[in-house]
Design a protein around this motif. Structure first.
Motif, mmCIF file in Angstrom:
data_model
loop_
_atom_site.group_PDB
_atom_site.id
_atom_site.type_symbol
_atom_site.label_atom_id
_atom_site.label_comp_id
_atom_site.label_asym_id
_atom_site.label_seq_id
_atom_site.Cartn_x
_atom_site.Cartn_y
_atom_site.Cartn_z
ATOM 1 N N ARG A 113 0.832 -1.203 0.000
ATOM 2 C CA ARG A 113 0.000 0.000 0.000
ATOM 3 C C ARG A 113 0.876 1.267 0.000
ATOM 4 O O ARG A 113 0.597 2.236 -0.703
ATOM 5 C CB ARG A 113 -0.923 -0.013 1.212
ATOM 6 N N PHE A 114 1.957 1.234 0.772
ATOM 7 C CA PHE A 114 2.895 2.366 0.796
ATOM 8 C C PHE A 114 3.429 2.644 -0.608
ATOM 9 O O PHE A 114 3.477 3.793 -1.063
ATOM 10 C CB PHE A 114 4.051 2.055 1.754
ATOM 11 N N LEU A 115 3.843 1.592 -1.301
ATOM 12 C CA LEU A 115 4.383 1.760 -2.654
ATOM 13 C C LEU A 115 3.303 2.223 -3.616
ATOM 14 O O LEU A 115 3.519 3.136 -4.439
ATOM 15 C CB LEU A 115 4.997 0.444 -3.128
ATOM 16 N N GLY A 116 2.114 1.601 -3.530
ATOM 17 C CA GLY A 116 1.030 1.967 -4.435
ATOM 18 C C GLY A 116 0.615 3.412 -4.284
ATOM 19 O O GLY A 116 0.314 4.101 -5.278
ATOM 20 N N GLU A 117 0.585 3.911 -3.060
ATOM 21 C CA GLU A 117 0.196 5.293 -2.824
ATOM 22 C C GLU A 117 1.200 6.276 -3.416
ATOM 23 O O GLU A 117 0.881 7.454 -3.600
ATOM 24 C CB GLU A 117 0.058 5.540 -1.317
ATOM 25 N N ARG A 118 2.367 5.811 -3.719
ATOM 26 C CA ARG A 118 3.396 6.666 -4.312
ATOM 27 C C ARG A 118 3.592 6.384 -5.797
ATOM 28 O O ARG A 118 4.563 6.835 -6.405
ATOM 29 C CB ARG A 118 4.708 6.495 -3.538
ATOM 30 N N GLY A 119 2.685 5.613 -6.359
ATOM 31 C CA GLY A 119 2.704 5.402 -7.804
ATOM 32 C C GLY A 119 3.563 4.269 -8.281
ATOM 33 O O GLY A 119 3.909 4.207 -9.469
ATOM 34 N N PHE A 120 3.907 3.337 -7.388
ATOM 35 C CA PHE A 120 4.794 2.237 -7.765
ATOM 36 C C PHE A 120 4.035 0.918 -7.718
ATOM 37 O O PHE A 120 3.524 0.518 -6.670
ATOM 38 C CB PHE A 120 5.998 2.164 -6.833
ATOM 39 N N TYR A 158 15.142 7.306 -1.933
ATOM 40 C CA TYR A 158 14.926 6.115 -2.750
ATOM 41 C C TYR A 158 13.707 6.263 -3.661
ATOM 42 O O TYR A 158 13.759 5.908 -4.845
ATOM 43 C CB TYR A 158 14.748 4.888 -1.848
ATOM 44 N N THR A 159 12.606 6.766 -3.110
ATOM 45 C CA THR A 159 11.396 6.896 -3.932
ATOM 46 C C THR A 159 11.580 7.945 -5.014
ATOM 47 O O THR A 159 10.981 7.848 -6.086
ATOM 48 C CB THR A 159 10.179 7.242 -3.062
ATOM 49 N N PRO A 197 10.586 14.884 -6.411
ATOM 50 C CA PRO A 197 10.262 14.199 -7.673
ATOM 51 C C PRO A 197 9.186 13.130 -7.533
ATOM 52 O O PRO A 197 8.377 12.945 -8.441
ATOM 53 C CB PRO A 197 11.606 13.606 -8.086
ATOM 54 N N CYS A 198 9.166 12.423 -6.404
ATOM 55 C CA CYS A 198 8.146 11.381 -6.219
ATOM 56 C C CYS A 198 6.748 11.993 -6.183
ATOM 57 O O CYS A 198 5.836 11.540 -6.875
ATOM 58 C CB CYS A 198 8.440 10.595 -4.946
ATOM 59 N N ASP A 199 6.569 13.031 -5.357
ATOM 60 C CA ASP A 199 5.259 13.689 -5.267
ATOM 61 C C ASP A 199 4.911 14.402 -6.564
ATOM 62 O O ASP A 199 3.739 14.452 -6.966
ATOM 63 C CB ASP A 199 5.250 14.677 -4.102
#
Length: 616
Positions: free
Chosen positions: A139-146, A266-267, A348-350
């Motif tokens: 869920r953490f990764l998905g919420e950040r588009g991964f 990292y993200t 960049p992630c956001d």
């Protein structure tokens, strides 16, 4: 420990292209036929002097003198034993090694086991990301588009909550608690050994060759009392000041484009790569410093001002502080440095999550020169509405402009500074010039060029550059260079005939003797053996002759030239012999038996010389 059979050692080296191994750490460019060049990984330099000759399987730095084969390179770079270096290369090419006692490969220790433990841990964490418990991580990764594909590409995993899950899994594979502790995978507490990473998303941190050397982990649960991000501690293979996350994935594009983007996490690296900015890297829990620059410059091939280094910083106070730290090291780059600050302070992630891939690419295109960014930071602390404020700001900002290496850029930034201060150019220019004069002194840490630091003695070192620039020495030098580099494809009789003749320069004659002593020039590695056999202090000269750029455009032309140089050595010897015979003619009666013998020898020599001269 059982010894690896020498035939296997030779076979693995013969099957390994040294340029592939060196090229994983150093950006190599063509330096003439059969030769490659890059920035030396053994010392810091601005102009490339590190030469690699793949055909000979040898490298040499003309700056610091380091040289050797693929095994010595791996041993120096990764601090391996000789056996570990051979085993690593054998595993790379899928070659089965044999040991002198006929047994199977012995279990290696030390650093090799640390690499193996980290690799096993990375595989364990990746597998755990698919479990039910890892829902929070997904869920953490998905919420950040991964998505799952992105996680797999970067090797992202999940560390379960339990205290000994990973430890038990790796112990079942034969790793000891001592090995796991040395690798930084477990910690020691009052109740014993426990997993260092628990209940976290985990990113594997890899070196330039793609080997996992450590991890970065982000906490997911509120009851986790640890820091938000937790990294592997310092270990024999993980030095955070020298590690850049994502560089293993970015290095090819960094080397090709001479451009690198430095982000903060990292993200952010993941977001940039997925958005098409595939040269993004990040530090691992530490400030960007001189060791990071050294690593980057070697990968970039940073020997000209055509490269670009783009830093992304948050616009807050911490980000500004990071920018100033980076600027303090900026002068170590030959490349131009820039700063990219996203609108609304988004990282960049956001930025990718909120505005898409195109916005991330546009951020890099909207970069501003580092100097202009730092000037603005300096001016922000002064009241430019007062005379005192403007004078103080000028004193603070003038050294920044003075430090610009490119003299063609400095006048333009002087005008920029004058405009920002609202002052006349005539007031600003002298301040910049004074600051530049003050910065021109020699560095405190090193003596002026050409001088030796107090308490040290200059080392005796014979090099190609130190040889006399005479026609005779040049012929001997080029002929030896040709033989060392192409002697295996020239007719053996041609080479033997040339190298039986002593050379006039003692250093070059020492190299000649080592070459003559080699029993078989068709054997792989014969030229490196000749270098190793050269007596000191001439061994470095032999290494330079083996790796220097040979003056030819193609392999065929180089072979022809090397053969011609050997023949010219023989012609020179014939000319000396002829001079001696002509002297003898003057000393002995013409009608004597000795006189007739001298004339016959002269006639025979002229015929042989003429025949040889026609071949050149």
């Amino acid at each position: 420990m059982a010894r690896i059979r020498q035939s296997d050692v030779d076979e693995v080296k013969a099957r390994t292209n040294i340029a592939d191994i060196v090229g994983e750490r150093v950006a190599l460019k063509s330096a003439g036929v059969g030769s490659l060049k890059g920035l030396c990984p053994f010392h810091d330099e601005r102009s490339p002097s590190f030469n690699v000759r793949p055909q000979a399987g040898y490298y040499h730095c003309f700056g610091c003198g380091e040289s050797g084969d693929v095994y010595s390179f791996l041993r120096a770079m990764d601090h391996l034993s000789f056996t570990e270096a051979v085993e690593r290369l054998a595993a790379r090419i899928g070659y089965q090694l044999h040991y002198e006692d006929g047994g199977s490969a012995p279990e290696t220790g030390g650093r090799t086991r640390l690499y193996q433990a980290n690799t096993a841990a990375a595989e364990y964490f990746r597998a755990q990301l698919a479990t039910a418990e890892a829902d929070a991580g997904r869920r953490f990764l998905g919420e950040r588009g991964f998505d799952a594909g992105a996680a797999a590409h970067f090797g992202v995993g999940y560390a379960p909550k339990g205290w000994n899950n990973m430890r038990d899994a790796l112990r079942a594979q034969g790793f000891t608690d001592e090995e796991l502790a040395t690798a930084g995978l477990v910690s020691q507490g009052q109740r014993g050994v426990y997993d260092r990473f628990r209940g976290r998303v985990v990113w594997p941190i890899r070196d330039l060759t793609g080997q996992t050397i450590g991890f970065g982990a982000r906490k997911l649960y509120e009851d986790d009392q640890g820091p938000k991000y937790l990294n592997t501690p310092e270990t024999p293979i993980y030095k955070k000041a020298q590690v850049l996350y994502g560089l293993d994935l970015a290095k090819k594009d960094v080397s090709r484009s001479h451009r690198v983007v430095v982000v903060e996490g990292y993200t952010d690296v993941m977001a940039c790569h997925l958005a098409g900015v595939t040269t993004a890297i990040a530090t691992c829990g530490t400030a960007f410093g001189s060791d990071h620059i050294t690593v980057l410059r070697r990968v970039m091939g940073d020997d000209s001002a055509s490269g670009e280094v783009i830093f992304t910083f948050d616009p807050d106070a911490a980000g500004q502080k990071a920018a100033l730290r980076a600027f303090s090291e900026e002068k170590r780059f030959a490349a131009q440095t820039y700063v990219a600050v996203a609108p609304d302070g988004l990282d960049p992630c956001d930025l990718r999550l909120n505005r898409g891939d195109g916005a991330v690419r546009a951020l890099m295109d909207a970069k501003a020169p580092m100097f202009e960014f730092v000037i603005d930071q300096k001016l922000a602390g002064f009241d430019l509405g007062s005379v005192e404020g403007r004078v103080g700001a000028l004193r603070a900002a003038a050294p920044i402009v003075a430090e610009i290496r490119d003299s063609s850029l400095r006048p333009g930034y002087t005008r920029v500074l004058a405009r920002k201060l609202g002052m006349d150019l005539g007031e600003v220019t002298p301040a910049v010039e004074r600051a530049a004069r003050g910065a021109r002194g020699p560095r405190e840490s090193e003596p002026p060029r050409g001088e030796v630091a107090e308490g040290t003695a200059p080392a005796l070192r014979v090099s190609v550059a130190s040889l006399p620039r005479t026609a005779s020495v040049t012929l001997e030098r080029d002929a030896l260079m040709g033989v060392l580099q192409y002697g295996h494809v020239i007719d053996a009789d041609e080479v033997d005939a040339a190298l039986q003749i002593p050379m006039q320069h003692p250093a070059l004659d020492a190299v000649r003797q080592a070459v003559v002593a080699q029993p078989d020039r068709s054997r792989v590695g014969w030229s490196t053996a000749a270098v190793d056999a050269t007596r000191e202090p001439y061994r470095g000269l032999a290494a330079e002759l083996l790796t220097a750029s040979f003056p030819a455009l193609t392999e065929a032309e180089a072979t022809t030239s090397a053969r011609a140089l050997c023949r010219r050595l023989r012609l020179r010897a014939m000319d000396r012999e002829k001079a001696e015979l002509l002297g003898a003619v003057q000393r002995v009666p013409a009608d004597s038996e000795e006189g007739r013998a001298v004339r016959v020898a002269l006639r025979d020599l002229d015929q042989r010389r003429g025949a040889l001269a026609q071949l050149i």
